[in-house]
Design a protein around this motif. Structure first.
Motif, PDB file in Angstrom:
ATOM      1  N   ARG A 190       0.838  -1.195   0.000  1.00  0.00           N
ATOM      2  CA  ARG A 190       0.000   0.000   0.000  1.00  0.00           C
ATOM      3  C   ARG A 190       0.879   1.253   0.000  1.00  0.00           C
ATOM      4  O   ARG A 190       0.610   2.224   0.687  1.00  0.00           O
ATOM      5  CB  ARG A 190      -0.939   0.018   1.202  1.00  0.00           C
ATOM      6  N   CYS A 191       1.945   1.183  -0.750  1.00  0.00           N
ATOM      7  CA  CYS A 191       2.894   2.293  -0.843  1.00  0.00           C
ATOM      8  C   CYS A 191       3.342   2.410  -2.293  1.00  0.00           C
ATOM      9  O   CYS A 191       3.541   1.388  -2.968  1.00  0.00           O
ATOM     10  CB  CYS A 191       4.090   2.056   0.072  1.00  0.00           C
ATOM     11  N   ALA A 192       3.475   3.622  -2.752  1.00  0.00           N
ATOM     12  CA  ALA A 192       3.914   3.858  -4.122  1.00  0.00           C
ATOM     13  C   ALA A 192       4.961   4.961  -4.126  1.00  0.00           C
ATOM     14  O   ALA A 192       4.846   5.945  -3.395  1.00  0.00           O
ATOM     15  CB  ALA A 192       2.737   4.258  -5.003  1.00  0.00           C
ATOM     16  N   SER A 193       5.975   4.766  -4.961  1.00  0.00           N
ATOM     17  CA  SER A 193       6.930   5.842  -5.213  1.00  0.00           C
ATOM     18  C   SER A 193       6.387   6.717  -6.329  1.00  0.00           C
ATOM     19  O   SER A 193       5.568   6.281  -7.138  1.00  0.00           O
ATOM     20  CB  SER A 193       8.291   5.270  -5.603  1.00  0.00           C
ATOM     21  N   ILE A 194       6.837   7.959  -6.371  1.00  0.00           N
ATOM     22  CA  ILE A 194       6.342   8.924  -7.351  1.00  0.00           C
ATOM     23  C   ILE A 194       7.519   9.396  -8.178  1.00  0.00           C
ATOM     24  O   ILE A 194       8.513   9.899  -7.632  1.00  0.00           O
ATOM     25  CB  ILE A 194       5.655  10.115  -6.655  1.00  0.00           C
ATOM     26  N   GLU A 195       7.391   9.239  -9.485  1.00  0.00           N
ATOM     27  CA  GLU A 195       8.433   9.683 -10.410  1.00  0.00           C
ATOM     28  C   GLU A 195       7.902  10.840 -11.244  1.00  0.00           C
ATOM     29  O   GLU A 195       6.769  10.805 -11.718  1.00  0.00           O
ATOM     30  CB  GLU A 195       8.880   8.539 -11.321  1.00  0.00           C
ATOM     31  N   ILE A 196       8.763  11.842 -11.410  1.00  0.00           N
ATOM     32  CA  ILE A 196       8.425  12.988 -12.257  1.00  0.00           C
ATOM     33  C   ILE A 196       9.575  13.200 -13.215  1.00  0.00           C
ATOM     34  O   ILE A 196      10.730  13.361 -12.785  1.00  0.00           O
ATOM     35  CB  ILE A 196       8.179  14.249 -11.416  1.00  0.00           C
ATOM     36  N   ASP A 197       9.290  13.172 -14.487  1.00  0.00           N
ATOM     37  CA  ASP A 197      10.300  13.330 -15.533  1.00  0.00           C
ATOM     38  C   ASP A 197      11.453  12.355 -15.359  1.00  0.00           C
ATOM     39  O   ASP A 197      12.618  12.677 -15.560  1.00  0.00           O
ATOM     40  CB  ASP A 197      10.841  14.768 -15.547  1.00  0.00           C
ATOM     41  N   GLY A 198      11.120  11.131 -14.953  1.00  0.00           N
ATOM     42  CA  GLY A 198      12.128  10.088 -14.824  1.00  0.00           C
ATOM     43  C   GLY A 198      12.898  10.095 -13.531  1.00  0.00           C
ATOM     44  O   GLY A 198      13.693   9.180 -13.274  1.00  0.00           O
ATOM     45  N   GLY A 199      12.704  11.072 -12.677  1.00  0.00           N
ATOM     46  CA  GLY A 199      13.401  11.130 -11.396  1.00  0.00           C
ATOM     47  C   GLY A 199      12.460  10.895 -10.236  1.00  0.00           C
ATOM     48  O   GLY A 199      11.296  11.302 -10.273  1.00  0.00           O
ATOM     49  N   GLU A 200      12.954  10.226  -9.180  1.00  0.00           N
ATOM     50  CA  GLU A 200      12.110   9.936  -8.023  1.00  0.00           C
ATOM     51  C   GLU A 200      11.872  11.214  -7.222  1.00  0.00           C
ATOM     52  O   GLU A 200      12.819  11.929  -6.881  1.00  0.00           O
ATOM     53  CB  GLU A 200      12.760   8.875  -7.142  1.00  0.00           C
ATOM     54  N   ALA A 201      10.592  11.497  -6.935  1.00  0.00           N
ATOM     55  CA  ALA A 201      10.232  12.748  -6.274  1.00  0.00           C
ATOM     56  C   ALA A 201       9.657  12.544  -4.883  1.00  0.00           C
ATOM     57  O   ALA A 201       9.491  13.515  -4.140  1.00  0.00           O
ATOM     58  CB  ALA A 201       9.225  13.515  -7.113  1.00  0.00           C
ATOM     59  N   GLY A 202       9.321  11.301  -4.503  1.00  0.00           N
ATOM     60  CA  GLY A 202       8.761  11.075  -3.183  1.00  0.00           C
ATOM     61  C   GLY A 202       7.974   9.793  -3.131  1.00  0.00           C
ATOM     62  O   GLY A 202       8.180   8.872  -3.933  1.00  0.00           O
ATOM     63  N   PHE A 203       7.037   9.714  -2.181  1.00  0.00           N
ATOM     64  CA  PHE A 203       6.247   8.491  -2.004  1.00  0.00           C
ATOM     65  C   PHE A 203       4.911   8.865  -1.383  1.00  0.00           C
ATOM     66  O   PHE A 203       4.725   9.953  -0.821  1.00  0.00           O
ATOM     67  CB  PHE A 203       6.980   7.483  -1.118  1.00  0.00           C
ATOM     68  N   VAL A 204       3.970   7.959  -1.465  1.00  0.00           N
ATOM     69  CA  VAL A 204       2.673   8.072  -0.824  1.00  0.00           C
ATOM     70  C   VAL A 204       2.267   6.684  -0.372  1.00  0.00           C
ATOM     71  O   VAL A 204       2.547   5.692  -1.061  1.00  0.00           O
ATOM     72  CB  VAL A 204       1.621   8.685  -1.780  1.00  0.00           C
ATOM     73  N   GLY A 205       1.647   6.591   0.798  1.00  0.00           N
ATOM     74  CA  GLY A 205       1.269   5.275   1.287  1.00  0.00           C
ATOM     75  C   GLY A 205       0.593   5.313   2.631  1.00  0.00           C
ATOM     76  O   GLY A 205       0.485   6.361   3.283  1.00  0.00           O
ATOM     77  N   GLU A 206       0.164   4.131   3.048  1.00  0.00           N
ATOM     78  CA  GLU A 206      -0.520   3.964   4.333  1.00  0.00           C
ATOM     79  C   GLU A 206       0.488   3.541   5.380  1.00  0.00           C
ATOM     80  O   GLU A 206       1.417   2.775   5.103  1.00  0.00           O
ATOM     81  CB  GLU A 206      -1.616   2.906   4.180  1.00  0.00           C
ATOM     82  N   LEU A 207       0.329   4.049   6.606  1.00  0.00           N
ATOM     83  CA  LEU A 207       1.278   3.752   7.670  1.00  0.00           C
ATOM     84  C   LEU A 207       1.312   2.259   7.966  1.00  0.00           C
ATOM     85  O   LEU A 207       0.279   1.582   7.971  1.00  0.00           O
ATOM     86  CB  LEU A 207       0.901   4.529   8.936  1.00  0.00           C
ATOM     87  N   HIS A 208       2.503   1.760   8.229  1.00  0.00           N
ATOM     88  CA  HIS A 208       2.703   0.339   8.531  1.00  0.00           C
ATOM     89  C   HIS A 208       1.931  -0.055   9.795  1.00  0.00           C
ATOM     90  O   HIS A 208       1.903   0.710  10.772  1.00  0.00           O
ATOM     91  CB  HIS A 208       4.198   0.075   8.725  1.00  0.00           C
ATOM     92  N   PRO A 209       1.289  -1.220   9.801  1.00  0.00           N
ATOM     93  CA  PRO A 209       0.540  -1.639  11.007  1.00  0.00           C
ATOM     94  C   PRO A 209       1.392  -1.668  12.268  1.00  0.00           C
ATOM     95  O   PRO A 209       0.897  -1.398  13.367  1.00  0.00           O
ATOM     96  CB  PRO A 209       0.050  -3.039  10.631  1.00  0.00           C
ATOM     97  N   ARG A 210       2.682  -1.979  12.116  1.00  0.00           N
ATOM     98  CA  ARG A 210       3.554  -2.029  13.301  1.00  0.00           C
ATOM     99  C   ARG A 210       3.655  -0.659  13.954  1.00  0.00           C
ATOM    100  O   ARG A 210       3.563  -0.525  15.181  1.00  0.00           O
ATOM    101  CB  ARG A 210       4.936  -2.522  12.884  1.00  0.00           C
ATOM    102  N   TRP A 211       3.831   0.377  13.122  1.00  0.00           N
ATOM    103  CA  TRP A 211       3.966   1.717  13.694  1.00  0.00           C
ATOM    104  C   TRP A 211       2.605   2.278  14.107  1.00  0.00           C
ATOM    105  O   TRP A 211       2.535   3.060  15.058  1.00  0.00           O
ATOM    106  CB  TRP A 211       4.641   2.648  12.693  1.00  0.00           C
TER     107      TRP A 211
END
Length: 806
Positions: free
Chosen positions: A654-675
């Motif tokens: 449930r996590c995705a990296s975000i690429e813009i113009d071929g470069g990694e720009a960040g991520f979006v996702g749901e917090l891990h159940p452990r944390w």
């Protein structure tokens, strides 16, 4: 730096008012931060002597006193102070006197009255009632020789004023009353009273063996043994008053003398109990593991980077900062050793902060104290000790090892004129240096060379001398000139948004901004950022804030936890802030630190219902796709590519990296159940974190004419494996060679049978896509449309192994 005006005027007394002196000092670079009277205004308070003190007939805690105020007849005054007794002289407020305002802000007027049936013709005052201090334990006892009937304001010099200076670090020579007087004399031209240090004749030959092993720590060490000292002698009231007006309370006579000379001439010193020193003294750098109990009660462990004074058995003092408890003077002390030394500023700087405290001595030594007058100041201390505590002085022991070299500094008069902004002559420069007591000589080519005196550690380059000239000439004389350079607006690039616009966009999406500390708990870095080697703080403000953050996630989770503890049901917050990453390629610059990269990030968190309570539907709460939509709106009109990814803080799958113009720009996702469990969160929040530069960049819009020809739409259904993602499908479609006819592609249906059929095997799905085709030149023919659709289907088959559904 705080001191009374009367003490300053003893050294330099210009014909100026108190306010004018404050203005002169401020304009001369010694900013007067506060100027206040020693005591608030009050009237008709005189010295009274209690002649009799009898028990009140109707009250156990009151006494009826007969007080002589110099009027012939005694006054009958009722008093409840525990120290009201015959023979003492105290402040007496006569009938009609006005005392300082109380809590209501109104002056308190003394009237003729009765207390429990006994007439009271005035009031005997404590220090608190006169607003001289917070002491309310009894009457303020005055000197036994205070003239009866005289105004208390005159007796205690209460019309004095206290100056508080806010000095910059380069003004170490002004950290004393004499130093300020020296500056005042230079600024006003008033004469400066030069102190005289008459040598004290030794009456015995006792010396203490002292060995200086570290010349890079101590350049000069002076000391003297004084025997048969009365340590229980009372500090004179004049010294107590002056120390109090410098913000220093009276301790004992010996300590008060040491503090008095420090405030008077800027010379920190230390007085040892000579009989508690084992053998001799060694001045050296500390050794790992050595411990010292200081005068403030703290026990510290020193190392090789801290200077100490030790005897034959143990460490006795923290060099230039604070003495040790083991050799401190006490009421039983009879023989003392007075020490004054020159400690190199580099050897003292930062040492106090390592032990989380600061001292007046360390504050002065780390800025530089005059090394040339250690002997003279010990003579002054010795004379005060003999006058107040008695004793027998021994010979002076003075060891000079290495002193700062006086390096001449040159000033170009033409350069001074350019920097100051007004014409200055060579004669003006020489006069300024003469008034400051700086030895200077001039040459024919317009250069003035100054040799800094030993008390000026701040004169090292030409600009230092230019500043001195400007101070003496007077900043108020500088002409007001308009800037010559044209003022042109610096317009931001259209291809970049401002951080303010980004914040407004996030606020429009329902997020609220939060601002957090850049230092966080070390566990956050390990758990949420996977950072096993964070950048540590040398002196954290709290134990739980010991490292610099490399991610904004922990800060947002802390804000979420704070809001949930206050019964918040829906939380949407964001932060724009800096993170700190190790990077050996970064070198020290104007805004960089070697080995540390400091990029800006924007991060957001969403928790709870997406739109709050709704009567028409029951939402399960915010999910991954809600926040993915917010991120897409944040990046618009640019498009980010979302790919499955893993992150230490995110839920697997449930996590995705975000690429813009071929470069990694960040991520979006749901917090891990452990944390989520460790943070005690009822539901999992969804978070995103993006590089700020990637978010602020935007594509400029380009003009496109309105289509003259109607577009064509074709729907296709392709069968692909279950593992094929929407992003992969769209990438394949848009990469097909359609001759520039493809305008848009939209997935509008996904079909997966419950069991294998004739056309679809297990592990396959059908994706229906609507293709929009158009040409700006002409209406498309069926052959052109069919060719473009075949190109799309073929590309899907090549890249994804898909086929057209029959």
């Amino acid at each position: 730096m705080q001191f009374p005006e009367s003490w300053l005027r003893e050294f330099c007394n210009p014909p100026l008012s108190t306010k004018e002196i404050a203005d002169v000092l401020t304009m001369g670079g010694l900013e007067v931060e506060d100027l206040r009277p020693v005591a608030p205004p009050f009237t008709r308070v005189v010295v009274g002597e209690i002649k009799e003190a009898a028990q009140h007939p109707n009250a156990d805690r009151l006494r009826v006193c007969q007080v002589d105020v110099g009027q012939g007849a005694l006054l009958n005054i009722v008093c409840g102070a525990p120290n009201a007794r015959p023979g003492i002289r105290v402040p007496c407020a006569l009938v009609g006197a006005e005392l300082p305002p109380g809590e209501d802000g109104k002056p308190f007027q003394i009237k003729l009255g009765k207390l429990r049936g006994v007439e009271s013709q005035g009031m005997l005052c404590s220090a608190r009632e006169l607003k001289l201090s917070e002491d309310h334990g009894g009457l303020l006892e005055l000197a036994a020789d205070a003239p009866v009937g005289k105004d208390v304001r005159d007796i205690l010099a209460l019309d004095d004023c206290v100056f508080t200076l806010k000095l910059t670090p380069n003004l170490a020579h002004a950290l004393s009353v004499y130093g300020v007087a020296r500056e005042l004399s230079a600024l006003t031209g008033a004469p400066l009273k030069q102190p005289k240090f008459e040598p004290v004749r030794p009456v015995h030959d006792g010396k203490l063996k002292v060995k200086v092993q570290a010349p890079d720590l101590c350049g000069r060490f002076s000391g003297r043994v004084v025997r048969n000292v009365d340590t229980q002698a009372k500090t004179p009231q004049w010294m107590v008053d002056r120390l109090a007006r410098c913000g220093q309370r009276s301790v004992t006579a010996l300590v008060d003398i040491s503090n008095y000379v420090m405030f008077e001439f800027g010379r920190p010193s230390h007085i040892f109990d000579h009989d508690k020193i084992h053998g001799g003294l060694e001045v050296r750098w500390g050794r790992a593991g050595e411990q010292l109990k200081l005068l403030n009660g703290n026990t510290i462990t020193v190392d090789e980077k801290v200077g100490v004074i030790a005897d034959d058995r143990e460490v006795e003092s923290l060099a230039g900062i604070m003495g040790g408890d083991a050799t401190a003077v006490s009421d039983e002390t009879r023989n003392i050793y007075v020490e004054a030394a020159f400690w190199w500023p580099q050897a003292i700087q930062g040492r106090s902060r390592r032990f989380n405290f600061s001292t007046d001595a360390g504050h002065r030594f780390e800025r530089g104290v005059d090394p040339s007058q250690t002997v003279e100041h010990i003579e002054h201390i010795t004379r005060l000790v003999l006058e107040i505590c008695g004793g027998e002085a021994g010979p002076m022991d003075d060891q000079v090892l290495s002193l700062p070299e006086a390096r001449p500094v040159s000033l170009r008069v033409a350069r001074a004129t350019k920097v100051i902004g007004m014409p200055v002559s060579q004669e003006q420069c020489l006069d300024a240096f003469r008034r400051l007591g700086l030895p200077a000589r001039a040459t024919q080519d317009g250069i003035v060379t100054v040799t800094p005196p030993p008390y000026r550690f701040d004169l090292a380059i030409e600009e230092d001398l230019i500043e001195e000239v400007a101070r003496i000439v007077g900043f108020e004389r500088l002409p007001t000139t308009s800037p010559l350079a044209p003022i042109t607006a610096k317009l931001p690039r259209e291809s970049r948004r401002s951080p303010f616009a980004l914040r407004r966009l996030l606020a429009a999406l329902g997020y609220q901004e939060t601002i957090n500390f850049s230092f966080v708990e070390e566990s956050w870095e390990k758990e949420l950022a996977g950072n096993a080697d964070p950048i540590r703080l040398l002196n954290p403000i709290a134990s739980q804030m010991s490292v610099m953050r490399s991610s904004l996630i922990g800060s947002l989770l802390q804000v979420l936890r704070f809001n949930l503890d206050r019964k918040a049901e829906r939380v949407r917050v964001f932060e724009v802030g800096r993170v700190f990453l190790r990077d050996v390629s970064v070198q020290t610059g104007e805004s960089t630190v070697r080995g540390v990269r400091q990029p800006m990030r924007v991060a957001g968190l969403a928790y709870g219902e997406g739109d709050g309570l709704q009567w028409a539907r029951k939402a399960p709460g915010v999910d991954f796709y809600d926040i993915k939509g917010d991120v897409e709106a944040l990046l618009s009109p640019r498009r980010g590519v979302f790919r499955p990814a893993t992150h230490p803080a995110m839920h697997p799958g449930r996590c995705a990296s975000i690429e813009i113009d071929g470069g990694e720009a960040g991520f979006v996702g749901e917090l891990h159940p452990r944390w989520r469990q460790s943070w005690d969160l009822p539901h999992a929040p969804v978070l995103f974190e993006l590089d700020l530069d990637a978010v602020l960049a935007r594509d400029l819009p380009s003009f496109q004419p309105v289509p003259r020809f109607q577009p064509a739409e074709r729907d296709i259904a392709v069968i692909v494996a279950d593992s094929v993602t929407h992003a992969a499908l769209m990438e394949s479609i848009h990469s097909a060679d359609t001759g520039g006819l493809l305008r848009d592609a939209l997935l509008f249906d996904v079909y997966k049978p419950k069991q294998a059929t004739a056309g679809m095997a297990a592990g396959e799905k059908s994706l229906a896509v609507r293709l929009t085709l158009a040409s700006p030149e002409a209406t498309l023919t069926d052959d052109q449309i069919d060719a473009a659709v075949r190109a799309v289907v073929d590309r899907i088959g090549e890249r994804l192994g898909g086929r057209l559904r029959s």
